[in-house]
Design a protein around this motif. Structure first.
Motif: not given
Length: 556
Positions: A34-39, A503-508, A510-513, A515-524
């Protein structure tokens, strides 16, 4: 820094699942991040000539759903089997089975799924004679929704060599009739495995449950290709439902290898985490294999690193382990699949090796045994951030509720499972539990109030895989009688248990779960606004695009 986005999702109602910035209108993706979140206006600045733009048209945009408990290979195989959910009565069952049999004249074993315990009547338990009246000339077996009980006709019992009965391990039973032959009801894995092994697939899809071992003999190239195609079909189904991560609850190297082969061939559809399944006949050194699985598969797309066990069965088959007697079977509390001392030793050794543990425990006695095992591991190894889990927790003793927070144990719950939910009948489950225990059955809010962290899932193929349907079930659940606790979930509670908490229960975390810049691009991207939809109608809001690791896996 990349100057343009590969994908932009715009004009959405973005729920980031992050408390610091919970809402936005648009997001930009570059590569798998994820590159950016915003308007909408802010994100438009990232658009380039090759950017793919997805107009959400006011629909909800979420982190991809993380299905925290399913059986991928089994569920994938069952997509082509006979589905009996909602079928009621002999004539309806007979018509469904005969139609299915006519469509598959060369199938060596006909298999039905989701046959309710009361499929023939509210009082009659299915026998082989009932099924023989429907189809006697070909082997037929059908499973209850919980997959812990099956009913087979005489031909299937003979096919599997269990018509005369056989010795089984604790918690497993071939129900015998007065004539000295099997009555047709098979309870738990050891009872029905000999039958399903005779099917076309050789039950390879169930090895991660039945033995935790590898196919022997090794599948032929054609069989392996068939199994890959089966799993691919299941992964595509996951993607169509907005699922970007799945946490499998059975496993072996074979499943990991098949998923990896798909990804290596450029057919990546969903992140997967697959455990080592520890069975009661194994020695502690079997955990060497769990460590080997962890070492070989440790990427963000495909990982292992945890151990799955069953400690009991299910309520409807009287195989769940209870603290007190079953309400409708005095003198019986169920039989655990592991003696308490042995489970303590397994939990302690797995914890010492740094392996996470997930245990199927449905009865309150089983839940207590697992908590005791986790406590033993902590005493032996010292406290750590283990995030050990208990799966299902359909009944819990009130004395054990605070132990989840005390031990840092995660409650893994399934909103479609309570009787009365999603078309499930109340009986026989509520009578098995007994009215005195109803206040502590499927006790989601009681556990939350006591500080337990909670993930939601479906246990597919036990329940339908659709996360939105599961979220709806969590929000509309009704007490079985006035005065019982209200366990309905808010939309945000349910969404968190399918995204950030999973995401927390699988220790992830800080990587997913989220939608924040820098996190993995997993989106629905959904084709409607969940927050503006009545809870009873949530199932009408469907995914229109799924993005996993920056890859469009569905729609768009």
């Amino acid at each position: 820094m990349q100057s343009h986005a590969d994908i932009i999702v715009t004009h959405g109602r973005v729920l980031t699942m992050d408390a610091a910035r919970p809402r936005a209108e648009a997001l930009a993706i570059a590569g798998n991040t994820i590159l950016a979140i915003g308007s909408t206006a802010e994100i438009a600045a990232w658009r380039g000539p090759a950017t793919r733009v997805i107009d959400a048209q006011g629909g909800t945009v979420l982190p991809g759903f993380n299905e925290g408990h399913l059986h991928l290979f089994t569920g994938s195989a069952e997509l082509e089997q006979l589905h009996l959910f909602g079928v009621k009565g002999f004539e309806a069952l007979s018509a469904a089975v005969r139609r299915f049999a006519a469509e598959r004249p060369d199938e060596p074993l006909l298999i039905g799924q989701s046959a309710d315990y009361t499929i023939l009547s509210d009082t009659h338990r299915v026998t082989r004679h009932d099924l023989d009246r429907i189809i006697a000339e070909r082997p037929f077996i059908m499973f209850a929704p919980d997959h812990h009980t099956a009913w087979a006709n005489t031909a299937a019992l003979e096919f599997g060599g269990v018509l005369q009965g056989r010795r089984l391990g604790p918690g497993n039973e071939i129900v015998m009739a007065e004539d000295g032959l099997a009555a047709g009801e098979l309870r738990e894995m050891e009872a029905f495995q000999p039958v399903i092994e005779r099917g076309a697939s050789g039950a390879r899809e169930r090895l991660g449950l039945s033995t935790g071992g590898e196919p022997d003999p090794a599948p032929s190239p054609a069989e392996r290709a068939r199994d890959r195609a089966t799993i691919r079909r299941g992964l595509a189904y996951c993607a169509s439902l907005g699922i970007t991560s799945l946490q499998n609850m059975d496993g072996n190297f074979y499943q990991l290898d098949l998923i990896d082969e798909l990804a290596q061939a450029g057919d990546f559809l969903c992140r997967a985490r697959v455990p080592f399944h520890f069975k009661s006949f194994m020695d502690l050194d079997a955990l060497d294999k769990a460590e080997a699985m962890r070492e070989r598969y440790a990427s963000e797309r495909l990982r292992s690193g945890f151990v799955k066990l069953f400690i009991d069965g299910v309520l409807d088959g009287w195989t769940a382990v209870m603290v007190e007697d079953y309400a409708d079977r005095p003198g019986w509390r169920g039989e655990p699949l592991f003696p308490a001392e042995r489970f303590d030793a397994i939990a302690t050794e797995a914890d010492r090796r740094g392996l996470q543990i997930a245990v199927h425990a449905i009865g309150d006695g089983a839940v207590r045994m697992v908590l005791d095992g986790y406590a033993a591991a902590r005493r032996a190894n010292g406290p750590r951030d283990s995030r050990h889990r208990i799966e299902h927790i359909e009944v819990i003793h009130p004395d054990d509720i605070p132990r989840f927070a005390e031990l840092g144990v995660v409650a893994s719950m399934q909103p479609p499972h309570p009787p009365g939910s999603m078309g499930l009948p109340l009986e026989p489950t509520v009578s098995r539990i007994g009215e005195a225990r109803w206040p502590h059955a499927y006790a989601w809010n009681t556990l939350r109030a006591a500080g337990a962290r909670m993930v939601f899932a479906t246990d597919w193929p036990v329940s339908p895989l659709d996360p939105i349907g599961s979220i709806q079930a969590a929000m509309v659940r009704q007490p079985w009688k006035p005065g019982l606790p209200d366990h309905r979930q808010t939309l945000m509670q349910a969404l968190a248990s399918y995204t950030a908490e999973s995401a927390h229960v699988e220790f992830m975390e800080t990587r997913k779960g989220r939608l924040l810049p820098g996190l993995l691009a997993d989106v629905v991207v959904l084709g409607g606004d969940l927050e503006a939809t009545e809870a009873e109608a949530l199932h009408t809001v469907r995914p229109v695009a799924t993005i996993c690791d920056g890859v469009m896996t569905f729609g768009g």
